[in-house]
Design an enzyme around this catalytic site. Sequence first.
Site, short mmCIF file in Angstrom:
data_model
loop_
_atom_site.label_atom_id
_atom_site.label_comp_id
_atom_site.label_asym_id
_atom_site.label_seq_id
_atom_site.Cartn_x
_atom_site.Cartn_y
_atom_site.Cartn_z
N HIS A 289 0.85 -1.19 0.00
CA HIS A 289 0.00 0.00 0.00
C HIS A 289 0.89 1.24 0.00
CE1 HIS A 289 -3.54 -2.30 1.67
NE2 HIS A 289 -2.59 -3.01 2.25
N GLU B 83 2.48 -0.77 4.43
CA GLU B 83 2.28 0.59 3.93
C GLU B 83 3.63 1.22 3.66
OE1 GLU B 83 -0.56 2.24 3.37
OE2 GLU B 83 -2.08 1.13 4.49
N ASP C 290 -3.21 2.30 -5.07
CA ASP C 290 -1.87 2.19 -4.49
C ASP C 290 -1.25 0.81 -4.66
OD1 ASP C 290 -4.02 1.60 -2.57
OD2 ASP C 290 -2.51 1.46 -1.02
#
Length: 180
Positions: free
Chosen positions: A35, A117, A166
């Site tokens: 992400h 992330e 993403d």
Amino acid sequence: MSFTVIDGWFTQARFCLSPHFNLRPLNEVSLLVVHNISLPAGRFGLPYIDQLFQGCLDITADPSFKDLDGLEVSAHFLIRRDGELVQYVSCDDRAWHAGVSVFDGRTGCNDFALGVELEGTDDINYTDEQYARLAELTSTLIAHYPALTPDRIVGHCDIAPGRKTDPGNSFDWQRFKGLL
């Protein structure tokens, strides 16, 4: 850096525990989802990502945070622009990162996926430090979870097409896979 994993926790990470997780329905890790995140959008190095995942984000700190009010979300890891590794949820638990998702015909990717992330955006290049740390992390995860293989590493855009974009066009998949 060599990682040590104890009960799903990477001892070399900075721990920032999130309340937004629960038990996996099956003790299975077989997918890695990449992400990106920045809060506010396009701004880096601020405390807001940690606060979001901890459930204590002050939504008055920036006008763009209004839509995040009450959101319960987390990831297993964050890799900051300088390569710092932050862990929010044990890999043995289910973090809430994928949302409505499907991989290889199977829905509910949070049940079997790990979420990483990258501090960034779809259109700003990621740093050398982020690629290096992501490759180190991924190599350790693959060694620790046998069902996780290089062909089971995807972007959020791949499991939630039309809803998520993403890690974006700025993520160099060839470069990342070449580091594994």
